[in-house]
Scaffold this active site. Structure first.
Site, PDB file in Angstrom:
ATOM      1  N   ARG A  13       2.729   6.660   6.674  1.00  0.00           N
ATOM      2  CA  ARG A  13       3.503   7.622   5.884  1.00  0.00           C
ATOM      3  C   ARG A  13       2.869   9.014   5.816  1.00  0.00           C
ATOM      4  O   ARG A  13       3.439   9.941   5.265  1.00  0.00           O
ATOM      5  CB  ARG A  13       3.743   7.067   4.475  1.00  0.00           C
ATOM      6  CG  ARG A  13       4.837   6.004   4.465  1.00  0.00           C
ATOM      7  CD  ARG A  13       5.356   5.805   3.072  1.00  0.00           C
ATOM      8  NE  ARG A  13       4.472   4.971   2.279  1.00  0.00           N
ATOM      9  CZ  ARG A  13       4.302   5.106   0.968  1.00  0.00           C
ATOM     10  NH1 ARG A  13       4.902   6.066   0.317  1.00  0.00           N
ATOM     11  NH2 ARG A  13       3.508   4.278   0.318  1.00  0.00           N
ATOM     12  N   GLN A  72     -12.074  -3.151  13.642  1.00  0.00           N
ATOM     13  CA  GLN A  72     -11.002  -4.148  13.537  1.00  0.00           C
ATOM     14  C   GLN A  72      -9.934  -3.726  14.547  1.00  0.00           C
ATOM     15  O   GLN A  72      -9.227  -2.748  14.336  1.00  0.00           O
ATOM     16  CB  GLN A  72     -10.424  -4.163  12.113  1.00  0.00           C
ATOM     17  CG  GLN A  72      -9.417  -5.274  11.894  1.00  0.00           C
ATOM     18  CD  GLN A  72      -8.646  -5.129  10.574  1.00  0.00           C
ATOM     19  OE1 GLN A  72      -8.503  -4.022  10.043  1.00  0.00           O
ATOM     20  NE2 GLN A  72      -8.152  -6.239  10.056  1.00  0.00           N
TER      21      GLN A  72
HETATM   22  C1  UD1 Z   1      -3.465  -4.591  -0.948  1.00  0.00           C
HETATM   23  C2  UD1 Z   1      -3.632  -5.897  -1.717  1.00  0.00           C
HETATM   24  C3  UD1 Z   1      -2.787  -5.861  -2.991  1.00  0.00           C
HETATM   25  C4  UD1 Z   1      -3.150  -4.653  -3.829  1.00  0.00           C
HETATM   26  C5  UD1 Z   1      -3.063  -3.381  -3.001  1.00  0.00           C
HETATM   27  C6  UD1 Z   1      -3.625  -2.221  -3.763  1.00  0.00           C
HETATM   28  C7  UD1 Z   1      -4.035  -7.663  -0.109  1.00  0.00           C
HETATM   29  C8  UD1 Z   1      -3.429  -8.763   0.685  1.00  0.00           C
HETATM   30  N1  UD1 Z   1      -3.213  -6.989  -0.880  1.00  0.00           N
HETATM   31  O1  UD1 Z   1      -2.109  -4.505  -0.565  1.00  0.00           O
HETATM   32  O2  UD1 Z   1      -2.969  -7.027  -3.734  1.00  0.00           O
HETATM   33  O3  UD1 Z   1      -2.310  -4.576  -4.951  1.00  0.00           O
HETATM   34  O4  UD1 Z   1      -3.844  -3.504  -1.790  1.00  0.00           O
HETATM   35  O5  UD1 Z   1      -3.361  -1.036  -3.059  1.00  0.00           O
HETATM   36  O6  UD1 Z   1      -5.229  -7.437  -0.056  1.00  0.00           O
HETATM   37  N2  UD1 Z   1      -6.769  -2.477   5.725  1.00  0.00           N
HETATM   38  C9  UD1 Z   1      -7.565  -2.674   6.815  1.00  0.00           C
HETATM   39  N3  UD1 Z   1      -7.207  -3.607   7.741  1.00  0.00           N
HETATM   40  C10 UD1 Z   1      -6.084  -4.342   7.613  1.00  0.00           C
HETATM   41  C11 UD1 Z   1      -5.266  -4.135   6.498  1.00  0.00           C
HETATM   42  C12 UD1 Z   1      -5.641  -3.190   5.555  1.00  0.00           C
HETATM   43  O7  UD1 Z   1      -8.595  -2.010   6.958  1.00  0.00           O
HETATM   44  O8  UD1 Z   1      -5.843  -5.166   8.499  1.00  0.00           O
HETATM   45  C13 UD1 Z   1      -7.165  -1.469   4.733  1.00  0.00           C
HETATM   46  C14 UD1 Z   1      -6.180  -0.311   4.650  1.00  0.00           C
HETATM   47  O9  UD1 Z   1      -6.571   0.733   5.498  1.00  0.00           O
HETATM   48  C15 UD1 Z   1      -6.282   0.092   3.181  1.00  0.00           C
HETATM   49  C16 UD1 Z   1      -6.615  -1.213   2.485  1.00  0.00           C
HETATM   50  O10 UD1 Z   1      -7.150  -2.075   3.472  1.00  0.00           O
HETATM   51  O11 UD1 Z   1      -7.330   0.969   2.961  1.00  0.00           O
HETATM   52  C17 UD1 Z   1      -5.415  -1.848   1.820  1.00  0.00           C
HETATM   53  O12 UD1 Z   1      -4.445  -2.033   2.783  1.00  0.00           O
HETATM   54  P1  UD1 Z   1      -2.893  -1.926   2.434  1.00  0.00           P
HETATM   55  O13 UD1 Z   1      -2.100  -2.247   3.630  1.00  0.00           O
HETATM   56  O14 UD1 Z   1      -2.646  -0.645   1.744  1.00  0.00           O
HETATM   57  O15 UD1 Z   1      -2.783  -3.133   1.382  1.00  0.00           O
HETATM   58  P2  UD1 Z   1      -1.514  -3.621   0.638  1.00  0.00           P
HETATM   59  O16 UD1 Z   1      -0.778  -4.530   1.519  1.00  0.00           O
HETATM   60  O17 UD1 Z   1      -0.805  -2.464   0.076  1.00  0.00           O
END
Ligand code: UD1
Ligand code: CA
Length: 451
Positions: A13, A72
């Protein structure tokens, strides 16, 4: 403590070529804020999980020592992300998970989390009016039993107002055990870090939680709108801090600090000023509106008038600068110096009491005490290949529209007549002039021809 910072996500976004965590907040990448807070905790290990944007993220922090970078390749979820960091973690320390796009988390809040973790598991939660999008904290008899993601939640779970911020502290040995058992049978087919909560509960590990002092600490950046909102939160706090320390801000909402600004007591800052890098103000310094000030030391009692651009300068006591002055790097001004409008000074040392009031360029020069630099004076410091210095000794008077062709020296007490092009040394206490002498002739001004 181990600290794992998740920063592999793309940030769709943002609609940007730049990985999200490199977008600046207050002049520093989002991830830089998180790394700085992490460093305050004196952790044994800091590991950043990166992915989207490839090596751009580690490269941006190449000058920071002691960070482990875990790549990753594909973003299969927060649990999968933490698994990438496992090889770097010390088993006998707890592991804190932070997000690279949640920049305003405070050390104080992490300390509170540490207190409730008790070598088990603790989650930072917040209670929101609108909890949509977040993982919900499910409690039974007030104890946390699991986190359920929005897309997997039942209608009863969807109304829960307490949500997971994503920030948690876990005993590392437990974390390792739980992560190997993660599956991806859920609505998003992702490995959810949040699934370790129910695993802990099954094992009888008590899950603690704390809420931060302010929700802003847990807000993430997913769009440029959110980035701008957190920027204002940051700036507001910085402004409050300055006022508490004794600085008058004409409008705390119209100040931007992109770095570190230190001010002694009774300084005042008018609206729309931008401070970058390290700026130190002494006492009773006043800054007019619309100034950009970067890596500058300004001593007591100095006034900077409106619309000045100052970069890499040292300014002495009681100087008066501007309006519309430009001071460039490696400039030092002693006390009581006046630099006026449309005067540019670069790599020059100017001694006490000297004045350059109007429309001048002073580059690569050494200027003594009580010199008067007339309007339109130019140091011609560049010969097309190399830069040369101009030396002007004490008590010199330089008439207007004078060019000093460097290298050149003006000796003590010399006077340069207006319009002089100086190409040789001007001797002490003499008047030097280089211009054709004035004459007047009779002539007829051309007249318009009659048609
Ligand atoms: C996650 C949480 C959710 C929480 C929310 C808060 C999980 C499954 N869910 O959701 O409970 O309320 O954050 O914002 O943990 N990232 C990686 N690698 C990945 C996926 C994500 O590095 O494979 C990082 C993203 O860059 C980000 C963070 O982890 O900084 C959170 O990822 P995001 O996709 O925003 O998480 P949500 O699904 O929104
Ligand atoms: Ca998110």
């Amino acid at each position: 403590m181990n600290i794992v910072i998740l920063a592999a996500g793309q940030g769709k976004r943002m609609h940007s070529d730049l990985p999200k965590v490199l977008h600046p907040l207050a002049g520093k990448p989002l991830l830089g804020h998180v790394l700085d807070t992490a460093a305050l905790m004196n952790p044994e290990v800091i590991c950043v999980v990166y992915g989207y944007g490839g090596d751009a993220v580690p490269k941006a922090f190449a000058n920071r020592q002691g960070i482990h970078w875990a790549r990753q390749e594909t973003q299969l979820g927060t649990g999968h992300a933490v698994i990438q960091a496992l090889p770097f973690l010390k088993e006998d320390a707890d592991t804190l998970v932070l997000y690279g796009d949640v920049p305003l988390i405070k050390a104080k809040t992490i300390d509170a989390l540490k207190k409730v973790a008790n070598s088990g598991l603790a989650i930072l939660t917040v209670t929101l009016k609108d909890s949509s999008g977040y993982g919900r904290i499910v409690r039974k008899n007030s104890q946390i039993i699991k986190i359920v993601e929005q897309k997997d939640a039942s209608s009863e779970e969807l109304v829960i107002a307490e949500v997971n911020t994503g920030i948690m502290l876990v005993a590392t040995t437990k974390l390792k055990q739980w992560l190997v058992n993660l599956g991806s049978e859920n609505a998003q087919k992702e490995y959810y870090l949040t699934d370790i909560i129910s695993m802990a509960v099954e094992e009888g590990v008590r899950v603690g939680s704390v809420e931060p002092e302010s929700i802003t600490e847990t807000l993430g950046v997913n769009s440029r709108t959110q980035l701008s909102q957190l920027e204002r939160v940051f700036q507001k706090e910085a402004a409050e801090f300055l006022m508490e320390q004794g600085t008058t801000l004409f409008d705390p909402d119209r100040l931007d600090i992109r770095g570190c600004l230190q001010a002694g007591k009774d300084c005042s800052i008018d609206v729309n000023c931008v401070f970058e890098g390290n700026v130190v103000l002494g006492e009773h310094v006043s800054i007019g509106p619309n100034c950009v000030i970067k890596n500058v030391h300004i001593s007591d009692g100095t006034r900077i008038e409106a619309f000045c651009h100052i970069d890499g300068a040292q300014i002495g006591k009681r100087c008066s600068i501007g309006p519309y002055s430009r001071l460039r790097p490696a400039t030092t001004l002693a006390e009581d110096v006046h630099i006026g409008n449309f005067v540019e000074v670069k790599a020059s040392h100017i001694q006490a009491g000297t004045k350059a009031g109007h429309l001048s360029y002073l580059g690569d020069s050494t200027i003594g005490r009580n010199v008067n630099v007339g309007a339109g004076t130019i140091t011609c410091n560049f010969d097309g290949a190399n830069k040369h210095r101009t030396i002007i000794e004490d008590d010199v008077f330089i008439g207007s529209d004078t060019q000093l062709i460097a290298p050149v020296t003006v000796r003590r007490g010399a006077t340069l007549a207006a319009g002089t092009t100086l190409s040789k040394e001007a001797p002490e206490d003499m008047l030097t002039l280089s211009r054709v002498s004035q004459k007047s002739v009779r002539w007829q001004r051309p007249m318009k021809k009659k048609p």
